[in-house]
Scaffold this motif. Structure first.
Motif, PDB file in Angstrom:
ATOM      1  N   ARG A 337       0.587  -1.245   0.465  1.00 30.67           N
ATOM      2  CA  ARG A 337      -0.006  -0.153  -0.071  1.00 30.67           C
ATOM      3  C   ARG A 337       0.520   1.410  -0.013  1.00 30.67           C
ATOM      4  NH1 ARG A 337      -3.856  -4.425  -0.416  1.00 30.67           N
ATOM      5  NH2 ARG A 337      -5.475  -4.326   0.304  1.00 30.67           N
ATOM      6  N   THR A 338       2.065   1.138  -0.486  1.00 30.80           N
ATOM      7  CA  THR A 338       2.991   2.076   0.437  1.00 30.80           C
ATOM      8  C   THR A 338       4.479   2.871  -0.545  1.00 30.80           C
ATOM      9  OG1 THR A 338       4.888   1.120   2.404  1.00 30.80           O
ATOM     10  CG2 THR A 338       2.994   2.037   2.752  1.00 30.80           C
ATOM     11  N   GLY A 339       4.289   1.285  -2.040  1.00 31.30           N
ATOM     12  CA  GLY A 339       5.465   1.473  -2.562  1.00 31.30           C
ATOM     13  C   GLY A 339       6.310   0.500  -2.188  1.00 31.30           C
ATOM     14  N   ASN A 380      -5.100   3.518  -6.745  1.00 30.03           N
ATOM     15  CA  ASN A 380      -4.070   4.171  -5.655  1.00 30.03           C
ATOM     16  C   ASN A 380      -4.894   3.736  -4.549  1.00 30.03           C
ATOM     17  OD1 ASN A 380      -6.030   6.565  -4.236  1.00 30.03           O
ATOM     18  ND2 ASN A 380      -5.036   7.003  -6.211  1.00 30.03           N
ATOM     19  N   GLN A 385      -4.780   3.966   3.218  1.00 27.57           N
ATOM     20  CA  GLN A 385      -3.801   4.836   3.880  1.00 27.57           C
ATOM     21  C   GLN A 385      -3.973   6.215   4.803  1.00 27.57           C
ATOM     22  OE1 GLN A 385      -0.896   4.099   3.891  1.00 27.57           O
ATOM     23  NE2 GLN A 385      -1.106   2.349   3.079  1.00 27.57           N
ATOM     24  N   GLU A 589      -0.683   9.136  -2.363  1.00 27.58           N
ATOM     25  CA  GLU A 589      -0.123   8.958  -4.110  1.00 27.58           C
ATOM     26  C   GLU A 589       1.295   8.808  -4.422  1.00 27.58           C
ATOM     27  OE1 GLU A 589      -2.446   8.210  -8.474  1.00 27.58           O
ATOM     28  OE2 GLU A 589      -3.138   9.608  -6.220  1.00 27.58           O
ATOM     29  N   TYR A 592       4.037   7.230  -3.303  1.00 29.83           N
ATOM     30  CA  TYR A 592       3.516   5.270  -3.038  1.00 29.83           C
ATOM     31  C   TYR A 592       5.065   5.278  -4.628  1.00 29.83           C
ATOM     32  CZ  TYR A 592       2.209   0.790  -5.133  1.00 29.83           C
ATOM     33  OH  TYR A 592       2.066  -0.240  -5.204  1.00 29.83           O
ATOM     34  N   CYS A 789       0.309   7.967   6.690  1.00 30.53           N
ATOM     35  CA  CYS A 789      -0.238   6.390   6.425  1.00 30.53           C
ATOM     36  C   CYS A 789      -0.943   5.839   7.689  1.00 30.53           C
ATOM     37  CB  CYS A 789       0.674   6.126   6.105  1.00 30.53           C
ATOM     38  SG  CYS A 789       0.603   7.271   3.723  1.00 30.53           S
TER      39      CYS A 789
END
Length: 847
Positions: A337-339, A380, A385, A589, A592, A789
């Protein structure tokens, strides 16, 4: 046309002056074919001489040298080849499938059909995709359902469940025993029917043809390396099961991985998928493509293990491996979810290891897979988050998402298949190639008040997964540690092999260097430097070309919601400004995409962040340095690094299990010294050659002084931190890489005060922390909006549990948090906050 030719011949005839004697009859020149050839030769030679004279005049006029010009188009530099397995843990596997010739090849777009697959003929050329799919190899996918139900382990699990139910219900009659045994047997049958895959060659080929048609609608290319494909083909001929372990970015991951394997005539794997994807039409389609559905939560009753379901899953995967199926599961459990890469979960991996240890399979080849997109296909995760619950997938939402994807541009998708390595070799070398994780690092200091709440040095390097399939009550501790070490090794390898896309690089530069915006030329110059650093670090990029074009391409893909392009009134291109949108929720986003580069700088960033407590104590803030030098000892710097590694232990896999964390910190210190951020006091005013000679002498002295007496008398050096010019700018850049995470942990520690004398449900606590974070963001206590987040807050709560600050229990399916009795006071909570706040940029007192 004939008249023109005749006129030209007549003109030549009239003007011809032959070299030979004239004719005796009319004294006129004789026009022959040879004469015409000679005329053409003289004419062309005269033109060449005229052009040559003109060129000489031009060269003399502009003073050009008459030497040969250098090639203006030098051959392109070969991209770094990533994905080779560990030379420490699996040296034989590294040499077995290595093809040094194919490594120098460039990546290719798998959507382009190879011309050799289209044989001669109008129909095959007209319907090239259909012809390619039709000629794909057919694979055998045996059904193992009957074998699973006859397995002795499953029968034992059913009998154990029957005895447990008999004991809880306090029943002893044979009728009740038979009824419960029949119920659990039929339940096992239903679980298996609902779980098992129904892979079909026809559906695989049909889907491949559809993907050939649809993917170009929203993707410019799907890129893979030919050397990786060749390694997989050779590994597939070994008659050993291939276990693909990819990182998880999108729902499209498993479809595209199977697609790439199938079109290269490699057996597609069975894929472990969450049962949330069992939706009408699409669920049936995934079953035909190799998916087998497993529950997200295996135990329906909190605190009670569903042994029947776990036994069915375990036995099904074991029998699939025995039957020769390839397998695939996502080591992170779910999509990130965070990249950045999530911490590994070893539940399904433990089945593979168990199958090898008990002799079900002779060996298995593990294949880490790195997947990345220029623009995320699934949209996204901003809603999640910000604390809102996840929306379940439905048929309508799936159709809406597909329509939205088909009408947008998502750029390039990159798949990197790492080199397959032998599970047998890795298990055998696990005991030899596993050094102490804290080698070279001193023990961390305890929390204030004498409460030793930090994790051990071993746990710092290997935080065990809590998602084991059977748990510590069934799996031996040594085996659990082995599985966790393999899982962390895979995650580290996948992260290092993941290609950095154009959107990742541009978003990272905007958030870490140019939060206030930068001109297009300045951003392109910074991208050039970033590409060099990534290349030096062995990281590959998913883009080529001039950095100016790459920036424009990435800005277009990110869109105006994340990045603003501001043009001046006069329309001058040189002064176009690129500015990130740092307001909520857009910045979440954008972060990410930025977080994909964070792992490359994480060790350097930890080292730079560890300097801030010393700098703040000595100078009262970074802004007040004024070119001064601050002294920091080597031992204190290592202690601060170790403390920060402990804080971020649930965020990153800092190194492989076979590496020493202390050696990586030493390399980072050498890097800061090379950039002249750290320097020895006596070297501060020396020339570069004098500094090199002193470093050489010191290294030679360290090699000679290897005895215990010499080591006991050896004193670690003291560094001066240079805080002016480019050194200060680079140190600030490194600190900004981890600043959002540090801020999130600091505010989570601040929010612990809400638990004094009370307990809160997990969701309520998360919302309280996010609300406190929004308050501190508005007040200027934290400067990065991407700190807000849920994932870092959850990891902070895990850390507080690990420290013994927090405790939790479940009541009615709800997880309740409360403070440990030793920390249930404002004073003790304030100590935790100050411990975390030491690493904060210009921390202000909030308690």
């Amino acid at each position: 046309m004939v008249d023109a030719v005749s006129a030209r011949i007549h003109e030549v005839y009239e003007s011809w002056n032959p070299r030979g004697p004239p004719s005796d009859n009319n004294k006129m020149p004789c026009l022959t074919l040879n004469a015409l050839k000679r005329y053409g030769h003289h004419y062309r030679q005269a033109k060449r001489l005229q052009q040559k004279d003109l060129l000489k005049q031009v060269q003399q006029h502009i003073n050009l040298k008459e030497t040969r010009w250098e090639d203006p188009f030098p051959p392109p530099k070969a991209r770094p080849f990533t994905g080779l397995c560990c030379k420490t843990c699996t040296p034989s596997s590294r040499d077995f499938l290595a093809d040094k010739v194919s490594r120098n090849l460039n990546v290719r777009n798998v959507l382009l059909v190879d011309a050799q697959n289209c044989r001669n003929g109008f129909l095959t050329r007209k319907f090239c995709y259909l012809a390619t799919v039709w000629n794909l190899r057919k694979h055998d996918f045996p059904d193992v359902s009957a074998t699973v139900l006859r397995d002795e382990r499953l029968k034992q699990a059913i009998e154990a469940a029957v005895q447990e139910d008999m004991h809880e219900a306090k029943k002893t009659s044979d009728e009740d025993l038979i009824a419960l045994r029949s119920y659990h047997s039929s339940r096992a049958q239903k679980i298996l029917d609902r779980m098992r895959s129904k892979m079909s060659n026809f559906l695989l080929k049909l889907t491949s043809w559809v993907l050939y048609k649809l993917l170009p609608c929203f993707m410019s290319s799907v890129v893979a390396h030919p050397a990786h494909i060749r390694m997989l083909k050779e590994a597939g001929e070994s008659n050993l099961p291939l276990v693909f372990v990819p990182l998880h970015r999108s729902h499209l991951d498993y479809i595209l991985i199977s697609f790439v394997l199938l079109i290269n005539n490699i057996r597609p794997p069975l894929v472990a998928a969450g049962d949330n994807l069992r939706i009408p039409v699409f669920g049936w389609l995934l079953l035909g493509l190799g998916a087998f559905f497993i529950k997200r939560r295996m135990d329906p009753v909190q605190g009670r293990r569903d042994t029947v379901y776990r036994a069915v899953l375990h036995t099904y995967m074991m029998e699939c491996l025995r039957a020769g199926h390839n397998m695939e599961f996502f080591i992170e459990g779910g999509r990130t979810r965070t990249g950045k890469t999530c911490m590994p979960k070893g539940g399904l991996l433990s089945i593979i290891v168990d199958a090898f240890l008990d002799g079900t399979i002779e060996d298995a080849l593990l294949v880490p897979v790195s997947v990345n997109y220029e623009r995320l296909v699934d949209g996204n995760f901003v809603r999640e988050q910000l604390g809102q619950p996840k929306r379940m997938e439905t048929f309508g939402s799936a159709l809406k998402a597909i329509w939205s994807v088909l009408n947008s541009n998502h750029g390039i998708m990159r798949i990197d298949f790492n080199q397959p390595f032998s599970l047998r070799e890795l298990v055998r070398s696990a005991g030899v190639a596993r050094p102490q994780p804290s080698a070279g690092l001193p023990p961390p200091p305890p929390l204030p008040g004498g409460q030793q709440a930090l994790v051990s040095r071993r746990n710092l390097h290997s935080a065990p997964s809590s998602a084991s399939l059977y748990g510590t009550d069934v799996v031996a501790e040594d085996q659990r540690q082995l599985v966790d070490g393999i899982a962390r090794h895979i995650v580290y390898d996948c992260t290092r092999a993941q290609a950095v896309m154009s959107t990742n690089a541009v978003a990272f530069l905007l958030l870490s260097r140019f939060r206030g915006g930068a001109t297009l030329g300045r951003l392109a110059a910074a991208l050039d430097e970033l590409r060099k650093e990534l290349d030096w670090g062995g990281r590959d990029t998913g883009f080529t070309g001039e950095s100016l074009d790459v920036v424009n391409h990435a800005v277009e893909l990110l869109g105006p919601g994340l990045v603003r392009r501001e043009r001046p009134v006069d329309g001058a291109t040189a002064t176009v400004t690129i500015t990130p949108v740092t307001m909520l929720p857009n910045v979440i986003e954008l972060s990410y995409y930025s977080n994909a580069v964070t792992s490359h700088y994480v060790i350097d960033s930890v080292l730079a962040t560890a300097l801030y407590p010393t700098l703040r104590d000595a100078l009262g803030g970074i802004a007040e340095t004024g070119g001064r030098r601050v002294a920091v000892s080597h031992d204190s710097l290592l202690a601060l690094c170790h403390e920060l590694f402990d804080v971020l232990q649930f965020e990153f896999v800092f190194c492989k299990p076979c590496q020493e964390l202390g050696s990586l910190v030493a390399e980072a210190i050498d890097g800061l010294r090379a950039k002249e951020i750290l320097c020895l006091p006596e070297q501060e005013y020396l020339t570069e050659q004098e500094q090199w000679s002193q470093r050489y002498a010191r290294n030679l002295e360290e090699e000679c002084c290897s005895s215990d007496e010499s080591e006991a008398g050896f004193k670690m050096p003291e560094y001066n931190v240079v805080m002016d010019g480019e050194a200060a700018a680079h140190l600030e850049f490194l600190h900004r890489v981890l600043r959002p995470l540090v801020d999130a942990y600091v505010v989570a520690g601040l929010a612990l005060g809400r638990l004094v004398g009370r307990e809160l449900a997990e969701r309520d606590l998360l919302l309280d922390v996010l609300a406190e974070m929004k308050t501190q963001l508005d007040a200027g206590f934290i400067s990065c909006g991407e700190s807000m987040c849920v994932d870092p807050v959850r990891n902070a709560l895990k850390l507080f549990e690990c420290w013994g600050v927090l405790q939790c229990h479940s009541h009615g399916g709800v997880k309740l948090y409360y403070l440990h009795r030793d920390y249930d006071s404002d004073e003790r909570v304030a100590q935790v906050f100050r411990k975390l706040g030491r690493f904060k940029h210009a921390a202000r007192r909030a308690l």
